[in-house]
Design an enzyme around this catalytic site. Structure first.
Site, mmCIF file in Angstrom:
data_model
loop_
_atom_site.group_PDB
_atom_site.id
_atom_site.type_symbol
_atom_site.label_atom_id
_atom_site.label_comp_id
_atom_site.label_asym_id
_atom_site.label_seq_id
_atom_site.Cartn_x
_atom_site.Cartn_y
_atom_site.Cartn_z
ATOM 1 N N THR A 244 39.102 39.060 40.737
ATOM 2 C CA THR A 244 37.832 38.598 40.168
ATOM 3 C C THR A 244 37.005 39.793 39.711
ATOM 4 O O THR A 244 37.135 40.886 40.278
ATOM 5 C CB THR A 244 37.094 37.831 41.296
ATOM 6 O OG1 THR A 244 37.817 36.648 41.538
ATOM 7 C CG2 THR A 244 35.655 37.515 40.960
ATOM 8 N N ASP B 51 33.084 30.575 44.861
ATOM 9 C CA ASP B 51 31.711 31.083 44.963
ATOM 10 C C ASP B 51 31.204 31.732 43.683
ATOM 11 O O ASP B 51 29.993 31.856 43.493
ATOM 12 C CB ASP B 51 31.638 32.126 46.085
ATOM 13 C CG ASP B 51 32.568 33.294 45.799
ATOM 14 O OD1 ASP B 51 33.739 33.054 45.424
ATOM 15 O OD2 ASP B 51 32.129 34.456 45.922
ATOM 16 N N GLY C 277 36.401 37.588 46.840
ATOM 17 C CA GLY C 277 37.163 37.293 48.045
ATOM 18 C C GLY C 277 37.349 35.800 48.187
ATOM 19 O O GLY C 277 37.274 35.063 47.193
HETATM 20 N N1 ASP Z 1 35.798 34.586 45.003
HETATM 21 C C1 ASP Z 1 36.733 34.051 44.065
HETATM 22 C C2 ASP Z 1 36.917 32.585 44.342
HETATM 23 O O1 ASP Z 1 36.990 32.202 45.485
HETATM 24 C C3 ASP Z 1 38.061 34.726 44.108
HETATM 25 C C4 ASP Z 1 38.027 36.217 44.176
HETATM 26 O O2 ASP Z 1 36.991 36.819 44.269
HETATM 27 O O3 ASP Z 1 39.063 36.815 44.106
HETATM 28 O O4 ASP Z 1 37.047 31.840 43.414
#
Ligand code: ASP
Length: 471
Positions: A188, A219, A240
């Site tokens: 991300t 999120d 995350g």
């Molecule tokens: N936070 C992102 C999600 O849960 C994924 C990521 O940050 O890698 O969609």
């Protein structure tokens, strides 16, 4: 320590020496992440370089915009667009796939001036979700549009739409043959920035978590969870396991800790990363209203980068100790214990005298880093002068560096008349007199220090400085 008060002195229009403050360039700062998934030490050189190159290119775009006086919102959008166009990251073109084998994209952006924000979620044809999120913010009365409605809105704004295959094309994969390097591929992207007008902004864009259920939203498009910006506190973006960021209202919690508990950005982020989120959950980046940059992860790595108006420019795939302040680990020995007669007060006084002398030497050698070394390397350090408090070692160091860019502005410092009062086995109060000679009129005053003994050395944990009245 003591020289702190001279800052206030110099800043007074009545007393400011003509040479002391030429117009300082206005402060700006930017920080970027490209995800906290995977273990970069296990990646191929090709993958490592692709990530680092992508971060560097995006950071240059943000840096150039901010250095040219551009707004933090423009910088956040431009940086994230560049990462969305880069298939090495899990956003835009490189988005991971759902269990159904297509990409569903989420993004949000927030303006710290007024808490305006916009977001989209679950879109499949929008090339640059961050740009559409910004249009939701500026051109609608809503905050979050999802799915087909978000796409219809994007089409009405003539933003570039693509065939959903665009998100598959680079990796030449099919739902049946997923890219083996993809799991876990949390890449991300996010950006937080402070512009030279003092305005904060933050944004985040993602394809979500790999093999998510169709329709799952994380999120990243949830303001207060993955993204938050408010000029009164900070701008942050997370990466995350999104469900955890939503459950803990992570992005807003950081701003709330700063506003209500008067914590520094670093202390707030450290608390979330160490106390609130389980190890291995993700990372956070942020910029505070006064330009402090923080990057932390509790995973093996986080692609991230930072630049500011002091010339900082750096890219990383992982940070030492996950970016947490290393010396935080040193816990003071209990100062409330009764005084141990076996401990030699003279030896402790000598050691403290030596450290204070070392500070003056460092100052007079133009070495602010060494000068600051005697302070507690912790965000709970407090510096009090002229009725205001600066909290935190990092903020203090950076402020010194801004105010005293070279040896000439630092002048010659001396300390004298030290008086010691033992407060416990591991704590001392020290009173003293400081004098700074830089031109014909020396300035000076008194100071009070509180020092505590840590495992093997003494550190100043509090410094209160005053200026002697003019004769
Ligand atoms: N936070 C992102 C999600 O849960 C994924 C990521 O940050 O890698 O969609």
């Amino acid at each position: 320590m003591v020289v702190w008060m001279t800052i206030v002195f110099i800043e007074s229009p009545m007393t400011r020496p003509v040479h002391a403050e030429t117009a300082q360039p206005k402060r700006w700062a930017i920080v970027i992440h490209g995800g906290a998934g995977g273990d970069p030490s296990k990646w191929s050189d090709e993958k490592r370089n692709a990530r680092l190159d992508g971060l560097e290119a995006a950071l240059k775009i943000g840096r150039d915009l901010l250095a040219g006086g551009g707004s933090s919102l423009d910088a956040v959008e431009a940086v994230i667009r560049s990462l969305e166009d880069n298939a090495s990251f899990n956003a835009g073109r490189g988005a991971v796939l759902t269990q159904a084998g297509n990409a569903e994209l989420d993004a949000s952006i927030m303006d710290g001036r007024n808490r305006a924000c916009g977001a989209i979620a679950g879109v499949t044809t929008i090339k640059n979700p961050i740009a559409t999120a910004r249009l939701v913010m500026t051109d609608t009365k809503h905050v979050l549009l999802v799915g087909r409605g978000a796409e219809a809105f994007a089409a009405s704004k003539n933003v570039p739409l693509v065939d959903p295959k665009y998100f598959l094309s680079r990796r030449r994969r099919t739902p049946q043959q997923p890219d083996p390097s993809e799991h876990p591929h949390l890449g991300t992207v996010g950006c937080a920035a402070l512009d030279s007008e003092g305005n904060l902004a933050a944004g985040t864009s993602t394809g979500g978590t790999p093999k998510k259920l169709p329709g799952r939203v994380g999120d990243s498009p949830i303001v207060g969870a993955g993204t938050f910006a408010d000029n009164a506190s900070c701008a942050v973006s997370g990466t995350g396991v999104g469900e955890e960021y939503i459950r803990n209202a992570v992005a807003y919690d950081i701003a709330a800790q700063m506003l209500y508990a008067k914590r520094s950005l670093e202390t707030a982020i450290t608390e979330i990363m160490t106390e609130r989120l389980q190890p291995g959950i993700g990372g956070l980046i942020g910029v505070s209203h006064d330009g402090q940059i923080v990057m932390q992860h509790n995973t093996p790595g986080m692609s991230c980068a930072a630049a500011d108006s002091n010339g900082r420019f750096e890219t990383h795939l992982a940070l030492d100790n996950g970016g947490r302040p290393a010396v935080n680990a040193a816990k003071p020995i209990d100062a409330a214990k009764p005084i141990n007669a076996a401990r030699s007060t003279d030896a402790d006084k000598e050691e403290i005298r030596r450290l204070i002398g070392q500070q003056a030497d460092a100052w007079n050698a133009g070495d602010i880093d060494r000068f600051m070394d005697v302070y507690w390397h912790d965000e709970e350090l407090t510096f009090c002068s002229a009725g205001s408090i600066t909290r935190g070692w990092t903020a203090t160091l950076e402020r010194y560096k801004r105010r005293y860019p070279d040896k000439a502005t630092m002048g010659n410092l001396s300390f004298s008349d030290l008086e010691f009062l033992r407060l416990g086995d591991d704590a001392f109060q020290v009173l003293g007199v400081w004098q700074l000679t830089r031109d014909a009129t020396p300035i000076g005053g008194r100071f009070t220090l509180v020092l505590r003994r840590f495992d093997d050395t003494w550190r100043i944990v509090h410094d209160h400085t005053s200026v002697r009245d003019a004769p």
